[in-house]
Motif scaffolding. Structure first.
Motif, PDB file in Angstrom:
ATOM      1  N   LYS A 220       0.827  -1.202   0.000  1.00  0.00           N
ATOM      2  CA  LYS A 220       0.000   0.000   0.000  1.00  0.00           C
ATOM      3  C   LYS A 220       0.868   1.261   0.000  1.00  0.00           C
ATOM      4  O   LYS A 220       0.538   2.258  -0.647  1.00  0.00           O
ATOM      5  CB  LYS A 220      -0.892  -0.039   1.242  1.00  0.00           C
ATOM      6  N   LEU A 221       2.009   1.220   0.702  1.00  0.00           N
ATOM      7  CA  LEU A 221       2.858   2.406   0.820  1.00  0.00           C
ATOM      8  C   LEU A 221       3.730   2.641  -0.412  1.00  0.00           C
ATOM      9  O   LEU A 221       4.433   3.648  -0.474  1.00  0.00           O
ATOM     10  CB  LEU A 221       3.750   2.301   2.065  1.00  0.00           C
ATOM     11  N   LYS A 222       3.671   1.766  -1.388  1.00  0.00           N
ATOM     12  CA  LYS A 222       4.407   2.013  -2.631  1.00  0.00           C
ATOM     13  C   LYS A 222       3.781   3.167  -3.412  1.00  0.00           C
ATOM     14  O   LYS A 222       4.441   3.806  -4.215  1.00  0.00           O
ATOM     15  CB  LYS A 222       4.445   0.742  -3.482  1.00  0.00           C
ATOM     16  N   ASN A 223       2.519   3.453  -3.139  1.00  0.00           N
ATOM     17  CA  ASN A 223       1.832   4.595  -3.730  1.00  0.00           C
ATOM     18  C   ASN A 223       2.204   5.838  -2.920  1.00  0.00           C
ATOM     19  O   ASN A 223       2.114   5.846  -1.697  1.00  0.00           O
ATOM     20  CB  ASN A 223       0.322   4.343  -3.695  1.00  0.00           C
ATOM     21  N   ASN A 224       2.636   6.913  -3.590  1.00  0.00           N
ATOM     22  CA  ASN A 224       3.107   8.116  -2.902  1.00  0.00           C
ATOM     23  C   ASN A 224       2.015   8.785  -2.065  1.00  0.00           C
ATOM     24  O   ASN A 224       2.287   9.303  -0.985  1.00  0.00           O
ATOM     25  CB  ASN A 224       3.693   9.114  -3.900  1.00  0.00           C
ATOM     26  N   THR A 225       0.793   8.796  -2.550  1.00  0.00           N
ATOM     27  CA  THR A 225      -0.273   9.443  -1.775  1.00  0.00           C
ATOM     28  C   THR A 225      -0.569   8.656  -0.500  1.00  0.00           C
ATOM     29  O   THR A 225      -0.816   9.233   0.557  1.00  0.00           O
ATOM     30  CB  THR A 225      -1.558   9.588  -2.610  1.00  0.00           C
ATOM     31  N   GLU A 226      -0.531   7.350  -0.594  1.00  0.00           N
ATOM     32  CA  GLU A 226      -0.735   6.526   0.604  1.00  0.00           C
ATOM     33  C   GLU A 226       0.421   6.687   1.582  1.00  0.00           C
ATOM     34  O   GLU A 226       0.230   6.691   2.797  1.00  0.00           O
ATOM     35  CB  GLU A 226      -0.892   5.051   0.225  1.00  0.00           C
ATOM     36  N   LEU A 227       1.642   6.815   1.047  1.00  0.00           N
ATOM     37  CA  LEU A 227       2.813   7.019   1.888  1.00  0.00           C
ATOM     38  C   LEU A 227       2.695   8.347   2.637  1.00  0.00           C
ATOM     39  O   LEU A 227       2.972   8.429   3.836  1.00  0.00           O
ATOM     40  CB  LEU A 227       4.088   6.985   1.046  1.00  0.00           C
ATOM     41  N   GLU A 228       2.263   9.376   1.942  1.00  0.00           N
ATOM     42  CA  GLU A 228       2.091  10.679   2.583  1.00  0.00           C
ATOM     43  C   GLU A 228       1.007  10.619   3.658  1.00  0.00           C
ATOM     44  O   GLU A 228       1.174  11.142   4.762  1.00  0.00           O
ATOM     45  CB  GLU A 228       1.725  11.718   1.524  1.00  0.00           C
ATOM     46  N   LYS A 229      -0.099   9.954   3.355  1.00  0.00           N
ATOM     47  CA  LYS A 229      -1.193   9.809   4.323  1.00  0.00           C
ATOM     48  C   LYS A 229      -0.710   9.054   5.568  1.00  0.00           C
ATOM     49  O   LYS A 229      -1.014   9.447   6.702  1.00  0.00           O
ATOM     50  CB  LYS A 229      -2.349   9.064   3.662  1.00  0.00           C
ATOM     51  N   PHE A 230       0.052   7.990   5.367  1.00  0.00           N
ATOM     52  CA  PHE A 230       0.579   7.197   6.482  1.00  0.00           C
ATOM     53  C   PHE A 230       1.515   8.039   7.343  1.00  0.00           C
ATOM     54  O   PHE A 230       1.445   8.006   8.572  1.00  0.00           O
ATOM     55  CB  PHE A 230       1.306   5.966   5.938  1.00  0.00           C
ATOM     56  N   ALA A 231       2.403   8.800   6.704  1.00  0.00           N
ATOM     57  CA  ALA A 231       3.351   9.629   7.448  1.00  0.00           C
ATOM     58  C   ALA A 231       2.616  10.697   8.256  1.00  0.00           C
ATOM     59  O   ALA A 231       3.000  10.989   9.397  1.00  0.00           O
ATOM     60  CB  ALA A 231       4.340  10.277   6.491  1.00  0.00           C
TER      61      ALA A 231
END
Length: 106
Positions: free
Chosen positions: A71-82
């Motif tokens: 899921k975190l390979k997607n940049n928007t998901e990574l930003e949301k997670f951070a």
């Protein structure tokens, strides 16, 4: 009761039989005294069950972590997670954390 009367009882004859005595000593030895006794086997089985449960738990954790990594390979998901987990922010941006009081007041 005399010794002869006591000796002629059927239960006493069975108990004093040399094979019964040897068998009972063997059973006591195998159940309690031997290195591979039944008590040791019971403890080992408990430990095996505990380790199996841990294995199951860690397999589910690995599965969840793999899903999170994909899921975190997607940049928007990574930003949301951070933002959600580590409270990161962009420049010129403010974050407000809202905490709810879960204690009951008298």
């Amino acid at each position: 009761m005399t010794f002869k009367q006591f000796k002629n009882k059927p239960m006493v004859k069975i108990i004093t039989n040399k094979y019964v005595i040897i068998l009972s000593i063997f059973i006591v030895w195998m159940v309690f005294l031997d290195e591979n006794s039944m008590l040791n086997h019971r403890e080992f089985n408990k430990e095996i069950n505990k380790l199996k449960n841990e294995k199951k738990y860690y397999k589910t954790q690995i599965k969840q972590d793999r899903e999170l990594i994909n899921k975190l390979k997607n940049n928007t998901e990574l930003e949301k997670f951070a933002r959600e987990e580590y409270h990161m922010k962009k420049e010129n941006e403010e974050i407000y954390l809202i905490e709810y009081d879960t204690l009951v007041k008298n």
